[in-house]
Scaffold this motif. Structure first.
Motif, PDB file in Angstrom:
ATOM      1  N   THR A   1      -6.059   0.380 -14.148  1.00  0.00           N
ATOM      2  CA  THR A   1      -4.946   0.546 -13.222  1.00  0.00           C
ATOM      3  C   THR A   1      -4.265   1.882 -13.462  1.00  0.00           C
ATOM      4  OG1 THR A   1      -2.868  -0.405 -12.420  1.00  0.00           O
ATOM      5  CG2 THR A   1      -3.319  -0.627 -14.778  1.00  0.00           C
ATOM      6  N   ASN A   2      -3.719   2.427 -12.381  1.00  0.00           N
ATOM      7  CA  ASN A   2      -2.946   3.662 -12.460  1.00  0.00           C
ATOM      8  C   ASN A   2      -1.460   3.408 -12.225  1.00  0.00           C
ATOM      9  OD1 ASN A   2      -5.261   5.413 -12.800  1.00  0.00           O
ATOM     10  ND2 ASN A   2      -5.732   5.003 -10.648  1.00  0.00           N
ATOM     11  N   VAL A   3      -1.098   2.133 -12.153  1.00  0.00           N
ATOM     12  CA  VAL A   3       0.277   1.761 -11.828  1.00  0.00           C
ATOM     13  C   VAL A   3       1.081   1.550 -13.109  1.00  0.00           C
ATOM     14  CG1 VAL A   3       1.745   0.090 -10.663  1.00  0.00           C
ATOM     15  CG2 VAL A   3      -0.491   0.698  -9.675  1.00  0.00           C
ATOM     16  N   VAL A   4       2.187   2.243 -13.227  1.00  0.00           N
ATOM     17  CA  VAL A   4       3.008   2.181 -14.442  1.00  0.00           C
ATOM     18  C   VAL A   4       3.490   0.760 -14.711  1.00  0.00           C
ATOM     19  CG1 VAL A   4       5.140   2.981 -15.526  1.00  0.00           C
ATOM     20  CG2 VAL A   4       3.709   4.594 -14.255  1.00  0.00           C
TER      21      VAL A   4
ATOM     22  N   PRO B   1      -4.548 -15.600  -6.421  1.00  0.00           N
ATOM     23  CA  PRO B   1      -5.185 -14.439  -7.060  1.00  0.00           C
ATOM     24  C   PRO B   1      -4.295 -13.201  -7.008  1.00  0.00           C
ATOM     25  CG  PRO B   1      -6.117 -14.815  -4.880  1.00  0.00           C
ATOM     26  CD  PRO B   1      -5.225 -15.989  -5.164  1.00  0.00           C
ATOM     27  N   SER B   2      -4.226 -12.479  -8.111  1.00  0.00           N
ATOM     28  CA  SER B   2      -3.325 -11.325  -8.247  1.00  0.00           C
ATOM     29  C   SER B   2      -3.929 -10.081  -7.603  1.00  0.00           C
ATOM     30  CB  SER B   2      -3.025 -11.078  -9.729  1.00  0.00           C
ATOM     31  OG  SER B   2      -2.426 -12.207 -10.309  1.00  0.00           O
ATOM     32  N   LEU B   3      -4.073 -10.143  -6.273  1.00  0.00           N
ATOM     33  CA  LEU B   3      -4.688  -9.041  -5.544  1.00  0.00           C
ATOM     34  C   LEU B   3      -3.806  -7.796  -5.478  1.00  0.00           C
ATOM     35  CD1 LEU B   3      -6.322 -11.089  -2.642  1.00  0.00           C
ATOM     36  CD2 LEU B   3      -7.531  -9.858  -4.451  1.00  0.00           C
ATOM     37  N   TRP B   4      -2.593  -7.889  -5.986  1.00  0.00           N
ATOM     38  CA  TRP B   4      -1.708  -6.728  -6.032  1.00  0.00           C
ATOM     39  C   TRP B   4      -2.094  -5.750  -7.150  1.00  0.00           C
ATOM     40  CZ3 TRP B   4      -0.034  -6.701 -10.934  1.00  0.00           C
ATOM     41  CH2 TRP B   4       0.046  -7.916 -11.618  1.00  0.00           C
ATOM     42  N   TRP B   5      -2.973  -6.164  -8.064  1.00  0.00           N
ATOM     43  CA  TRP B   5      -3.296  -5.347  -9.227  1.00  0.00           C
ATOM     44  C   TRP B   5      -3.762  -3.941  -8.821  1.00  0.00           C
ATOM     45  CZ3 TRP B   5      -2.493  -5.344 -14.278  1.00  0.00           C
ATOM     46  CH2 TRP B   5      -3.267  -4.501 -15.092  1.00  0.00           C
ATOM     47  N   ASN B   6      -3.303  -2.961  -9.564  1.00  0.00           N
ATOM     48  CA  ASN B   6      -3.638  -1.546  -9.341  1.00  0.00           C
ATOM     49  C   ASN B   6      -3.409  -1.150  -7.882  1.00  0.00           C
ATOM     50  OD1 ASN B   6      -4.439   1.057 -10.019  1.00  0.00           O
ATOM     51  ND2 ASN B   6      -6.591   0.655  -9.578  1.00  0.00           N
ATOM     52  N   ASN B   7      -2.196  -1.443  -7.413  1.00  0.00           N
ATOM     53  CA  ASN B   7      -1.820  -1.072  -6.049  1.00  0.00           C
ATOM     54  C   ASN B   7      -2.809  -1.651  -5.041  1.00  0.00           C
ATOM     55  OD1 ASN B   7      -0.066   0.152  -4.234  1.00  0.00           O
ATOM     56  ND2 ASN B   7      -1.230   2.057  -4.179  1.00  0.00           N
ATOM     57  N   HIS B   8      -3.144  -2.929  -5.230  1.00  0.00           N
ATOM     58  CA  HIS B   8      -4.062  -3.746  -4.389  1.00  0.00           C
ATOM     59  C   HIS B   8      -5.400  -3.046  -4.099  1.00  0.00           C
ATOM     60  CE1 HIS B   8      -2.273  -1.438  -1.007  1.00  0.00           C
ATOM     61  NE2 HIS B   8      -1.096  -1.824  -1.471  1.00  0.00           N
ATOM     62  N   GLU B   9      -5.957  -2.440  -5.123  1.00  0.00           N
ATOM     63  CA  GLU B   9      -7.222  -1.703  -4.971  1.00  0.00           C
ATOM     64  C   GLU B   9      -8.363  -2.610  -4.519  1.00  0.00           C
ATOM     65  OE1 GLU B   9      -9.955   1.386  -7.573  1.00  0.00           O
ATOM     66  OE2 GLU B   9      -9.068  -0.339  -8.603  1.00  0.00           O
ATOM     67  N   LEU B  10      -8.520  -3.776  -5.163  1.00  0.00           N
ATOM     68  CA  LEU B  10      -9.619  -4.670  -4.792  1.00  0.00           C
ATOM     69  C   LEU B  10      -9.439  -5.173  -3.369  1.00  0.00           C
ATOM     70  CD1 LEU B  10     -12.167  -6.308  -5.511  1.00  0.00           C
ATOM     71  CD2 LEU B  10     -10.653  -8.095  -6.416  1.00  0.00           C
ATOM     72  N   PHE B  11      -8.220  -5.537  -3.012  1.00  0.00           N
ATOM     73  CA  PHE B  11      -7.924  -5.986  -1.655  1.00  0.00           C
ATOM     74  C   PHE B  11      -8.341  -4.920  -0.635  1.00  0.00           C
ATOM     75  CE2 PHE B  11      -4.893  -5.884   1.881  1.00  0.00           C
ATOM     76  CZ  PHE B  11      -5.057  -7.147   2.418  1.00  0.00           C
ATOM     77  N   ASP B  12      -7.983  -3.681  -0.893  1.00  0.00           N
ATOM     78  CA  ASP B  12      -8.348  -2.586   0.009  1.00  0.00           C
ATOM     79  C   ASP B  12      -9.859  -2.416   0.082  1.00  0.00           C
ATOM     80  OD1 ASP B  12      -5.679  -2.133   0.458  1.00  0.00           O
ATOM     81  OD2 ASP B  12      -5.533  -0.413  -0.884  1.00  0.00           O
ATOM     82  N   SER B  13     -10.523  -2.614  -1.049  1.00  0.00           N
ATOM     83  CA  SER B  13     -11.982  -2.449  -1.086  1.00  0.00           C
ATOM     84  C   SER B  13     -12.679  -3.459  -0.174  1.00  0.00           C
ATOM     85  CB  SER B  13     -12.487  -2.602  -2.521  1.00  0.00           C
ATOM     86  OG  SER B  13     -11.997  -1.570  -3.347  1.00  0.00           O
ATOM     87  N   TYR B  14     -12.147  -4.672  -0.112  1.00  0.00           N
ATOM     88  CA  TYR B  14     -12.721  -5.663   0.798  1.00  0.00           C
ATOM     89  C   TYR B  14     -12.678  -5.163   2.235  1.00  0.00           C
ATOM     90  CZ  TYR B  14     -13.561  -9.660  -2.280  1.00  0.00           C
ATOM     91  OH  TYR B  14     -14.078 -10.501  -3.232  1.00  0.00           O
ATOM     92  N   PHE B  15     -11.568  -4.594   2.618  1.00  0.00           N
ATOM     93  CA  PHE B  15     -11.409  -4.155   3.999  1.00  0.00           C
ATOM     94  C   PHE B  15     -12.188  -2.883   4.295  1.00  0.00           C
ATOM     95  CE2 PHE B  15      -8.204  -7.270   3.738  1.00  0.00           C
ATOM     96  CZ  PHE B  15      -7.871  -7.654   5.030  1.00  0.00           C
TER      97      PHE B  15
END
Length: 243
Positions: A87-90, A158-172
């Protein structure tokens, strides 16, 4: 073997993790000579969710709500480390100081644990994985990166917010949803908006796919919070998945 739940504890060394991991295996006594589906349980240590889920599934089998199945619980050593990618999120780093091992942990599951179970137990090659919160994130991560290894996926809040919702964005952006045609997916979400806003949108994407209508189920329960949604929805998730 434990007499209480008739489970077996094993130690399995992982090359990917460079460590020995504890796994717990339960097979319903009446069906121990049959080839069974396997449910892989994250947070599956004996002092985590293993006993709870084993007792629940045992009752559901006895009541003929679900088909017989075996359980493989995966005990944690460093939960947050194993269930997250980088993650890049502080804020993420402050909340989870150790993170980023999900890829290795997933390879341990799909390339070491699954073959071990198939080799040493009677299975029918049907595999299900269950996780909540960061465990639910890992379930969704496995669905994205290793979709062919499991037949059913249960992701609870599911914690799809992780790393500024990177995985969620990847699905789309780049996921081929046609890979889910022969899968079953259950997602639960609670009143925690920071989580449910992503599960809502993910389900909207599934709704667009006519060929997936019967493959998924979504339970959004605003009466539950992030800490109660697992206990309130896991029974329904199991019954739907194994109906």
């Amino acid at each position: 073997m434990s007499s209480e739940l008739n489970y077996k504890k094993e130690k399995l060394y992982s090359e990917f993790l460079n460590q020995e991991r504890n796994i717990f295996v339960w097979i319903p006594e009446r069906f121990k000579n049959e080839s069974l589906p396997v449910l892989y349980l994250l947070d599956g240590g004996i002092n985590e969710k293993f006993k709870q889920i084993t007792k629940l599934i045992n009752e559901l089998i006895k009541s003929n709500f679900i088909q017989p199945l075996m359980i493989v619980g995966i005990e944690n050593i460093n939960r947050n480390f194993d269930f997250t990618r980088n993650t890049n999120v502080v804020k993420d780093k402050k909340w989870v100081p150790e993170y980023g091992n999900a890829e290795n942990f997933e390879k341990f599951i799909v390339l070491e644990l699954l073959p071990h179970i198939s080799k040493n137990y009677k299975t029918n090659n049907s595999k299900i994985i269950v996780g909540e919160s960061l465990g639910g994130l890992l379930v969704m991560d496995i669905l994205f990166y290793f979709p062919h290894y499991f037949d059913s996926f249960i992701a609870i809040d599911p914690s799809l917010w992780w790393n500024n919702h990177e995985l969620f964005d990847s699905y789309f952006e780049k996921f081929d949803f046609n890979l889910l045609v022969n899968k079953k997916i259950w997602i639960s979400s609670s009143k925690t908006v920071s989580i449910s806003k992503f599960t809502d949108q993910f389900v909207e994407k599934l709704q667009e796919k006519d060929n997936l209508k019967s493959n998924w189920n979504y339970l959004h329960d605003p009466s539950q919070n992030h800490f109660t949604i697992f206990n309130s929805s896991i029974e329904s998730a199991l019954i739907w998945t194994f109906k």
